[in-house]
Design an enzyme around this catalytic site. Sequence first.
Site, PDB file in Angstrom:
ATOM      1  N   SER A 125       0.832  -1.201   0.000  1.00  0.00           N
ATOM      2  CA  SER A 125       0.000   0.000   0.000  1.00  0.00           C
ATOM      3  C   SER A 125       0.862   1.244   0.000  1.00  0.00           C
ATOM      4  CB  SER A 125      -0.860   0.047   1.261  1.00  0.00           C
ATOM      5  OG  SER A 125      -1.642  -1.090   1.365  1.00  0.00           O
ATOM      6  N   HIS A 146      -1.218  -2.758  -7.179  1.00  0.00           N
ATOM      7  CA  HIS A 146      -1.945  -2.445  -5.949  1.00  0.00           C
ATOM      8  C   HIS A 146      -3.446  -2.633  -6.156  1.00  0.00           C
ATOM      9  CE1 HIS A 146      -3.172   0.802  -2.833  1.00  0.00           C
ATOM     10  NE2 HIS A 146      -3.054  -0.365  -2.252  1.00  0.00           N
ATOM     11  N   GLU A 158      -4.042  -0.167  -9.161  1.00  0.00           N
ATOM     12  CA  GLU A 158      -3.069   0.907  -9.370  1.00  0.00           C
ATOM     13  C   GLU A 158      -1.767   0.219  -9.785  1.00  0.00           C
ATOM     14  OE1 GLU A 158      -2.899   3.030  -5.670  1.00  0.00           O
ATOM     15  OE2 GLU A 158      -2.162   4.840  -6.608  1.00  0.00           O
ATOM     16  N   ASN A 196      -3.946   5.925  -1.831  1.00  0.00           N
ATOM     17  CA  ASN A 196      -3.722   6.077  -0.394  1.00  0.00           C
ATOM     18  C   ASN A 196      -3.140   7.428  -0.006  1.00  0.00           C
ATOM     19  OD1 ASN A 196      -4.828   3.666   0.417  1.00  0.00           O
ATOM     20  ND2 ASN A 196      -2.976   2.530  -0.093  1.00  0.00           N
TER      21      ASN A 196
HETATM   22  P1  NAI Z   1      -3.396  -9.555   6.200  1.00  0.00           P
HETATM   23  O1  NAI Z   1      -2.832  -9.286   7.537  1.00  0.00           O
HETATM   24  O2  NAI Z   1      -4.849  -9.867   6.043  1.00  0.00           O
HETATM   25  O3  NAI Z   1      -2.588 -10.771   5.479  1.00  0.00           O
HETATM   26  C1  NAI Z   1      -1.194 -10.848   5.414  1.00  0.00           C
HETATM   27  C2  NAI Z   1      -0.815 -12.323   5.239  1.00  0.00           C
HETATM   28  O4  NAI Z   1       0.603 -12.386   4.995  1.00  0.00           O
HETATM   29  C3  NAI Z   1      -1.086 -13.171   6.491  1.00  0.00           C
HETATM   30  O5  NAI Z   1      -1.898 -14.289   6.150  1.00  0.00           O
HETATM   31  C4  NAI Z   1       0.315 -13.617   6.934  1.00  0.00           C
HETATM   32  O6  NAI Z   1       0.343 -14.935   7.483  1.00  0.00           O
HETATM   33  C5  NAI Z   1       1.074 -13.565   5.605  1.00  0.00           C
HETATM   34  N1  NAI Z   1       2.532 -13.511   5.767  1.00  0.00           N
HETATM   35  C6  NAI Z   1       3.246 -12.797   6.684  1.00  0.00           C
HETATM   36  N2  NAI Z   1       4.564 -13.043   6.508  1.00  0.00           N
HETATM   37  C7  NAI Z   1       4.685 -13.905   5.454  1.00  0.00           C
HETATM   38  C8  NAI Z   1       5.780 -14.529   4.809  1.00  0.00           C
HETATM   39  N3  NAI Z   1       7.019 -14.304   5.189  1.00  0.00           N
HETATM   40  N4  NAI Z   1       5.521 -15.364   3.770  1.00  0.00           N
HETATM   41  C9  NAI Z   1       4.251 -15.605   3.377  1.00  0.00           C
HETATM   42  N5  NAI Z   1       3.163 -15.049   3.966  1.00  0.00           N
HETATM   43  C10 NAI Z   1       3.382 -14.202   4.987  1.00  0.00           C
HETATM   44  O7  NAI Z   1      -2.987  -8.287   5.297  1.00  0.00           O
HETATM   45  P2  NAI Z   1      -3.722  -7.700   3.987  1.00  0.00           P
HETATM   46  O8  NAI Z   1      -4.717  -6.683   4.405  1.00  0.00           O
HETATM   47  O9  NAI Z   1      -4.124  -8.823   3.099  1.00  0.00           O
HETATM   48  O10 NAI Z   1      -2.515  -6.892   3.316  1.00  0.00           O
HETATM   49  C11 NAI Z   1      -1.522  -7.539   2.556  1.00  0.00           C
HETATM   50  C12 NAI Z   1      -0.803  -6.503   1.712  1.00  0.00           C
HETATM   51  O11 NAI Z   1      -1.744  -5.842   0.869  1.00  0.00           O
HETATM   52  C13 NAI Z   1      -0.109  -5.398   2.513  1.00  0.00           C
HETATM   53  O12 NAI Z   1       1.070  -5.025   1.834  1.00  0.00           O
HETATM   54  C14 NAI Z   1      -1.130  -4.274   2.485  1.00  0.00           C
HETATM   55  O13 NAI Z   1      -0.542  -3.004   2.654  1.00  0.00           O
HETATM   56  C15 NAI Z   1      -1.689  -4.432   1.084  1.00  0.00           C
HETATM   57  N6  NAI Z   1      -3.022  -3.885   0.844  1.00  0.00           N
HETATM   58  C16 NAI Z   1      -4.002  -3.965   1.809  1.00  0.00           C
HETATM   59  C17 NAI Z   1      -5.268  -3.430   1.562  1.00  0.00           C
HETATM   60  C18 NAI Z   1      -6.350  -3.526   2.595  1.00  0.00           C
HETATM   61  O14 NAI Z   1      -7.395  -2.874   2.423  1.00  0.00           O
HETATM   62  N7  NAI Z   1      -6.201  -4.314   3.651  1.00  0.00           N
HETATM   63  C19 NAI Z   1      -5.598  -2.774   0.289  1.00  0.00           C
HETATM   64  C20 NAI Z   1      -4.519  -2.826  -0.681  1.00  0.00           C
HETATM   65  C21 NAI Z   1      -3.276  -3.335  -0.387  1.00  0.00           C
END
Ligand code: NAI
Length: 297
Positions: A125, A146, A158, A196
């Site tokens: 993000s 993104h 994006e 963002n």
């Molecule tokens: P989340 O916390 O729901 O999921 C993250 C996942 O990554 C978890 O299942 C975790 O176990 C896994 N993980 C952590 N370390 C790891 C590793 N070394 N290898 C493999 N898996 C690993 O987070 P979310 O919300 O899905 O965000 C993920 C990415 O997407 C972040 O970079 C966030 O900034 C971005 N993002 C989030 C949005 C949102 O609305 N939540 C929107 C757009 C982008």
Amino acid sequence: MAGSGPRGISTVGVIGAGQMGNGIAHVAALSGLSVVLVDVNQAALDKARATMTKNMDRQVAKGSLKAEEKDAALARIATGTEMPMLAECDIVIEAATEREEVKLSIFRDVCKLLKKEAILASNTSSIPITRLAAATDRPDRFIGMHFMNPVPVMKLVEVIRGIATSEETFDAVASLAWKMGKITAVAQDYPAFIVNRILVPMINEAVQTLQEGVGDIRSIDAAMKLGANHPMGPLELADFIGLDTCLAIMRVLHEGMGDSKYRPSPLLVKYVEAGWLGRKSGRGFYDYSQEPPAPTR
Ligand code: NAI
């Protein structure tokens, strides 16, 4: 049958099976691509498969998807905790936790496994694409992709060019986004990109408005929904995105722009320190143990 995608992309790897990763896998599989979804946490993978199944069931119930298309899409998604599963992917989209050291360690591991021509994309993000790219062996084949949350519903991707991203990589990723049914907005690599940069300071201001007692949770959300025609109030939206993600983005903006107008609201910091991360933890500005979710103050 797994279709062949744009410019030789037929297999898509996704790292991180959280909110975003499961949505990306869902949409990629429905567009006919083979998907390999990897997470360090088996429980996250189990939850992701259950979520994708539930969300596709909903599409079937609405009539926008046939039951056999759902079965075929789910069968195209392999899941596992082992990075080597990604070796044959034509592109890997990283959607792991928004922490730079986590992402850098993933890229170090995955670069050793990937084909030379494979593209690496990050769903970050806010972390600079150029900095992430420079830590890999393929800055020309590295890009920001993104997606918006929830991925199956939101139309936008994006696409962020790092300073070294090649035209070929950009074209391949833009075509992939199109194949996945998305519309692209092209951003240059400056803190928090476009969406963002504009959205999260607004959320931060809403939290600061709450902290100062200008309005309560219900009034702040109602004001922006009914007064500014936003589909969701800013605090409701913060809970949806995840307060930890919102804070991480504000910190990147604050540091990257060097401007105090991006200072994270102390109340936002406090909520994250309390573990009140929004929907995903059951409590943020609203309490999700109640139906409908109730404001907490
Ligand atoms: P989340 O916390 O729901 O999921 C993250 C996942 O990554 C978890 O299942 C975790 O176990 C896994 N993980 C952590 N370390 C790891 C590793 N070394 N290898 C493999 N898996 C690993 O987070 P979310 O919300 O899905 O965000 C993920 C990415 O997407 C972040 O970079 C966030 O900034 C971005 N993002 C989030 C949005 C949102 O609305 N939540 C929107 C757009 C982008």
